[in-house]
Design a protein around this motif. Sequence first.
Motif, short mmCIF file in Angstrom:
data_model
loop_
_atom_site.label_atom_id
_atom_site.label_comp_id
_atom_site.label_asym_id
_atom_site.label_seq_id
_atom_site.Cartn_x
_atom_site.Cartn_y
_atom_site.Cartn_z
N TYR A 32 0.87 -1.17 0.00
CA TYR A 32 0.00 0.00 0.00
C TYR A 32 0.91 1.22 0.00
CZ TYR A 32 -3.53 -3.33 1.72
OH TYR A 32 -4.37 -4.39 1.88
N PHE A 34 1.41 5.59 0.11
CA PHE A 34 0.83 6.81 0.66
C PHE A 34 1.74 8.01 0.37
CE2 PHE A 34 -2.19 4.49 3.30
CZ PHE A 34 -1.56 3.28 3.49
N LEU A 51 -4.41 1.73 -2.33
CA LEU A 51 -4.58 0.44 -1.65
C LEU A 51 -4.81 -0.66 -2.68
CD1 LEU A 51 -6.87 1.55 1.34
CD2 LEU A 51 -4.37 1.47 1.23
N ASN A 97 -1.18 -6.93 4.62
CA ASN A 97 -1.89 -7.18 5.88
C ASN A 97 -1.02 -7.83 6.92
OD1 ASN A 97 -4.34 -6.08 5.22
ND2 ASN A 97 -5.08 -7.95 4.28
N ASN A 98 -0.18 -8.75 6.50
CA ASN A 98 0.59 -9.50 7.48
C ASN A 98 1.80 -8.75 8.02
OD1 ASN A 98 -1.13 -11.70 7.29
ND2 ASN A 98 -0.04 -12.53 5.54
N GLY A 100 1.60 -5.81 9.42
CA GLY A 100 1.22 -4.94 10.53
C GLY A 100 0.93 -3.52 10.14
N GLY A 101 1.16 -3.17 8.90
CA GLY A 101 0.79 -1.84 8.47
C GLY A 101 1.74 -0.75 8.86
N LYS A 102 2.89 -1.08 9.48
CA LYS A 102 3.82 -0.01 9.82
C LYS A 102 4.33 0.62 8.53
CE LYS A 102 7.73 -3.16 10.28
NZ LYS A 102 8.62 -3.83 11.27
N LEU A 103 4.59 1.90 8.59
CA LEU A 103 5.00 2.65 7.42
C LEU A 103 6.51 2.78 7.35
CD1 LEU A 103 2.37 5.54 7.50
CD2 LEU A 103 2.38 3.55 6.00
#
Lengths: 115, 113
Positions: A32, A34, A51, A97-98, A100-103
């Motif tokens: 993803y 941003f 996304l 998803n796996n 954790g979404g940390k950027l």
Amino acid sequence: AQSVTQLDSQVPVFEEAPVELRCNYSSSVSVYLFWYVQYPNQGLQLLLKYLSGSTLVKGINGFEAEFNKSQTSFHLRKPSVHISDTAEYFCAVSVGNNQGGKLIFGQGTELSVKP
Amino acid sequence: GAGVSQSPSNKVTEKGKDVELRCDPISGHTALYWYRQSLGQGLEFLIYFQGNSAPDKSGLPSDRFSAERTGGSVSTLTIQRTQQEDSAVYLCASSLTRSKEQYFGPGTRLTVT
């Protein structure tokens, strides 16, 4: 490991001119993407996100970005900038998803709009 | 609605002292993140909480750093025995779920003298 490279640390541009801020990422899995903007002495504000779906995404303040999977790029564009767009812009990737979404952030591009 | 809030906005402390930084996420957001922004290192991930799962502490730079999240809401980042290299802006973010966009607070500027 994932990484993000913003190719320009500073971009000076005149008011009403078009601008492109470049971002490349490296990842072997789906991501993803941003763009965030940071005005002086403020936190980060989300400009736009990719996304899934259409590769051309539109955000706030007239900005848009195009996801190019083959070139692993997510460049930010605006056809006509204003003085008020002067700020620092950060490209970021969040890995699936796996993860954790940390950027993971790029180093930032300082956009300076001159009259 | 209310965004992410952080307190204090500025903190000056002496080297060797402990500090606590607070983050109030957006109501209903299950994921909470801490990042650090410094001139030399840019924006770095520190720690992440998702619901009742064990936190992801992979970004914490040393064992002087710790964080907790009480009741799935407010979070506190604690730095023990502060060092000058800890001087930075500490940013908190929250998201509705762990894979969606994150919303950032205004940050806490920490200065260690």
